[in-house]
Design a protein around this motif. Structure first.
Motif, PDB file in Angstrom:
ATOM      1  N   GLY A 116       0.797  -1.221   0.000  1.00 47.48           N
ATOM      2  CA  GLY A 116       0.000   0.000   0.000  1.00 47.48           C
ATOM      3  C   GLY A 116       0.833   1.275   0.000  1.00 47.48           C
ATOM      4  O   GLY A 116       1.965   1.312  -0.496  1.00 47.48           O
ATOM      5  N   ALA A 117       0.261   2.341   0.575  1.00 50.11           N
ATOM      6  CA  ALA A 117       0.914   3.648   0.607  1.00 50.11           C
ATOM      7  C   ALA A 117       2.128   3.615   1.541  1.00 50.11           C
ATOM      8  O   ALA A 117       2.242   2.745   2.406  1.00 50.11           O
ATOM      9  N   PRO A 118       3.044   4.564   1.383  1.00 46.06           N
ATOM     10  CA  PRO A 118       4.206   4.641   2.284  1.00 46.06           C
ATOM     11  C   PRO A 118       3.767   4.796   3.736  1.00 46.06           C
ATOM     12  O   PRO A 118       2.689   5.328   4.018  1.00 46.06           O
ATOM     13  N   ILE A 119       4.651   4.371   4.654  1.00 44.48           N
ATOM     14  CA  ILE A 119       4.332   4.552   6.072  1.00 44.48           C
ATOM     15  C   ILE A 119       4.978   5.836   6.608  1.00 44.48           C
ATOM     16  O   ILE A 119       4.617   6.289   7.697  1.00 44.48           O
ATOM     17  N   ALA A 120       5.906   6.435   5.866  1.00 42.53           N
ATOM     18  CA  ALA A 120       6.532   7.692   6.299  1.00 42.53           C
ATOM     19  C   ALA A 120       7.312   8.276   5.116  1.00 42.53           C
ATOM     20  O   ALA A 120       7.638   7.572   4.156  1.00 42.53           O
ATOM     21  N   THR A 121       7.589   9.584   5.215  1.00 41.68           N
ATOM     22  CA  THR A 121       8.473  10.238   4.239  1.00 41.68           C
ATOM     23  C   THR A 121       9.392  11.184   5.010  1.00 41.68           C
ATOM     24  O   THR A 121       9.051  11.651   6.095  1.00 41.68           O
ATOM     25  N   GLY A 122      10.569  11.455   4.435  1.00 48.67           N
ATOM     26  CA  GLY A 122      11.454  12.482   5.001  1.00 48.67           C
ATOM     27  C   GLY A 122      12.429  11.949   6.032  1.00 48.67           C
ATOM     28  O   GLY A 122      13.054  10.908   5.827  1.00 48.67           O
ATOM     29  N   ASP A 123      12.510  12.671   7.165  1.00 49.94           N
ATOM     30  CA  ASP A 123      13.530  12.423   8.195  1.00 49.94           C
ATOM     31  C   ASP A 123      13.558  10.964   8.659  1.00 49.94           C
ATOM     32  O   ASP A 123      12.576  10.478   9.232  1.00 49.94           O
ATOM     33  N   PRO A 124      14.675  10.274   8.459  1.00 57.69           N
ATOM     34  CA  PRO A 124      14.741   8.870   8.886  1.00 57.69           C
ATOM     35  C   PRO A 124      14.670   8.696  10.398  1.00 57.69           C
ATOM     36  O   PRO A 124      14.217   7.645  10.877  1.00 57.69           O
ATOM     37  N   ALA A 125      15.094   9.729  11.149  1.00 59.90           N
ATOM     38  CA  ALA A 125      15.117   9.608  12.611  1.00 59.90           C
ATOM     39  C   ALA A 125      13.720   9.415  13.185  1.00 59.90           C
ATOM     40  O   ALA A 125      13.553   8.787  14.231  1.00 59.90           O
ATOM     41  N   GLN A 126      12.706   9.949  12.487  1.00 64.91           N
ATOM     42  CA  GLN A 126      11.331   9.838  13.010  1.00 64.91           C
ATOM     43  C   GLN A 126      10.875   8.383  13.148  1.00 64.91           C
ATOM     44  O   GLN A 126       9.968   8.083  13.919  1.00 64.91           O
ATOM     45  N   ILE A 127      11.500   7.474  12.386  1.00 71.77           N
ATOM     46  CA  ILE A 127      11.126   6.064  12.510  1.00 71.77           C
ATOM     47  C   ILE A 127      12.325   5.224  12.979  1.00 71.77           C
ATOM     48  O   ILE A 127      12.364   4.009  12.794  1.00 71.77           O
ATOM     49  N   GLY A 128      13.297   5.908  13.581  1.00 71.16           N
ATOM     50  CA  GLY A 128      14.378   5.189  14.248  1.00 71.16           C
ATOM     51  C   GLY A 128      15.497   4.713  13.341  1.00 71.16           C
ATOM     52  O   GLY A 128      16.262   3.815  13.722  1.00 71.16           O
ATOM     53  N   ILE A 129      15.628   5.301  12.150  1.00 70.58           N
ATOM     54  CA  ILE A 129      16.730   4.937  11.258  1.00 70.58           C
ATOM     55  C   ILE A 129      17.858   5.946  11.465  1.00 70.58           C
ATOM     56  O   ILE A 129      17.661   7.161  11.322  1.00 70.58           O
ATOM     57  N   ALA A 130      19.052   5.437  11.797  1.00 75.89           N
ATOM     58  CA  ALA A 130      20.167   6.324  12.132  1.00 75.89           C
ATOM     59  C   ALA A 130      20.884   6.852  10.893  1.00 75.89           C
ATOM     60  O   ALA A 130      21.281   8.019  10.841  1.00 75.89           O
ATOM     61  N   ASP A 131      21.062   6.027   9.887  1.00 74.67           N
ATOM     62  CA  ASP A 131      21.930   6.408   8.756  1.00 74.67           C
ATOM     63  C   ASP A 131      21.401   5.753   7.478  1.00 74.67           C
ATOM     64  O   ASP A 131      21.492   4.538   7.305  1.00 74.67           O
TER      65      ASP A 131
END
Lengths: 274, 274
Positions: free
Chosen positions: A195-210
């Motif tokens: 389906g549709a994306p679960i987030a866009t933009g800043d990776p930190a908002q979903i706990g991705i560091a790098d």
């Protein structure tokens, strides 16, 4: 069809049925991206019946990473709602067999591992919406670059069911800012494929560091004017199954999907004439 | 909220949560059409765990009549992915209890029938796409006439699973010829609520002998220039459960649906903050 090896290029114009036949006969052992254009491809989870109810509950509660597209009868290797004459023991080019939560073997035929208590669960796959993005001239970077899609662990809790729980895994595709809304709209039409994306933009908002260091797959460049867009990923259920430490569970190997006869843009994933 | 009776009109502006509270307290026992506008309403099937895996397989294989929107843990009366503080033993205004394939009782509270081995399966309902049709100025005759929707047995075989099999039941709505394509397109956006129609036009093509004599519900007039349009119906799984002759199974009474907190146009039927 002979047993002599065929290449990916040899298969690109063949039907889903013929690609499965080449795989079944051992003539092709590679990945399935780009094969049987327009047909649904599936992630696989094969597990003992006593875990199947909880696993189906888990998938129902987490439909974006785990969209159920087919479920077999117990002990029956066929999936008639997904395709004609599918034999799940032989029709995928590479399988991973896990025992007690650890990878045991990677093989091209599970006939020797098959047992009467096994249930196959087929889940949708991102190839479906990637094809739709490409048809609408939205670039898909890892395909342009001939790489595997970058995948990341997130801090997003899955809704648990029984012994199944964990965090969502996502894929990331850089999309030009002006096309992000269209990419969302297009992928939202494919609930059977994350389906549709679960987030866009800043990776930190979903706990991705790098973003340059994916947990699986390959890093890809994010160019000026592009936004990282995150979709729920079919690696999620594989991780969850691994963590659950089942005595036996079988999945496809990444990229080596089950090819169904169902059209990837069909309203349902059920063949109308099974 | 007191135990004194409230009317349907008293409830029309209340939230899903407050309508469920009125039902739980015994203050309201009527149908739920038009209540908690914009929220998903659900058909219910409650059955012993030993039948749940096959029933989920059956629903997965017949997604148009049986769109799964929620599945409880075994013995747990709550459905946190569908709503806050739902108690399935008390939050539906009327239930039907079936024993060995026959109606045993119709009651407003199943606390005394509840057992530790029961699993609740919630299925989507046609209210969702009817509301969408009305928002687009497409008439819905039985609502205009204050009647129940006409329902018909068809000759369409369902895909079986375990002891569950049978024929599809459909609802019929007369739609002006010029709006049939739009009605199809709108309802196709709601796969969690039966999706697009399964047929239009001649009733004989799906084994219906006489549109003026529905098997359930009320007959409605088909006017000059209107086409009968057929959608898969949530009575289908009720019939299938009845035919399977389970020792115990519980459904809602027709029109007395479970009201969820999930928006009826949400991308998934899972609350993001369960």
């Amino acid at each position: 069809m002979t047993r002599s090896a065929v290449s990916h290029a040899d298969l690109t114009t063949l039907s889903a049925h013929k690609v499965r036949a080449a795989i079944r006969e051992g003539a092709y052992g590679g990945h399935t991206a780009g094969l049987a254009a327009g047909k649904l491809q599936c992630n696989l989870a094969i597990l003992p019946e006593r875990y199947a109810l909880d696993f189906l509950r888990f998938c129902q509660r987490n439909p974006k990473p785990c969209p159920i597209v087919g479920v077999s009868d117990t002990g029956n290797p066929h999936l008639p709602t997904l395709g004609s004459n599918i034999d799940i023991r032989t029709d995928v080019s590479k399988y991973r067999v896990f025992r007690n939560g650890a990878l045991s073997e990677e093989i091209s035929d599970i006939s020797q591992v098959w047992a009467d208590d096994l249930v196959t669960v087929a889940l949708g796959c991102s190839f479906t919406f990637e094809n739709a993005l490409l048809r609408h001239q939205i670039p898909v970077r890892h395909i342009e670059d001939g790489k595997n899609v970058p995948m990341f662990r997130t801090n997003i809790d899955l809704v648990p069911a029984g012994q199944f729980s964990g965090k969502m895994v996502v894929t990331m595709r850089p999309i030009p800012q002006a096309q992000v809304a269209q990419a969302k709209e297009i992928s939202s039409r494919f609930p059977q494929a994350h389906g549709a994306p679960i987030a866009t933009g800043d990776p930190a908002q979903i706990g991705i560091a790098d973003l340059s260091r994916p947990d699986w797959g390959d890093g890809v460049q994010i160019r000026e004017g592009e936004v990282p867009v995150y979709w729920a990923c079919g690696v999620t259920p594989q991780n969850v199954l691994l963590d659950a430490g089942l005595p036996l569970c079988i999945t496809h190997s990444p990229g080596h999907m089950l090819i169904a006869d169902v059209a990837e843009d069909a309203e349902t994933t059920i063949l109308t004439t099974p």
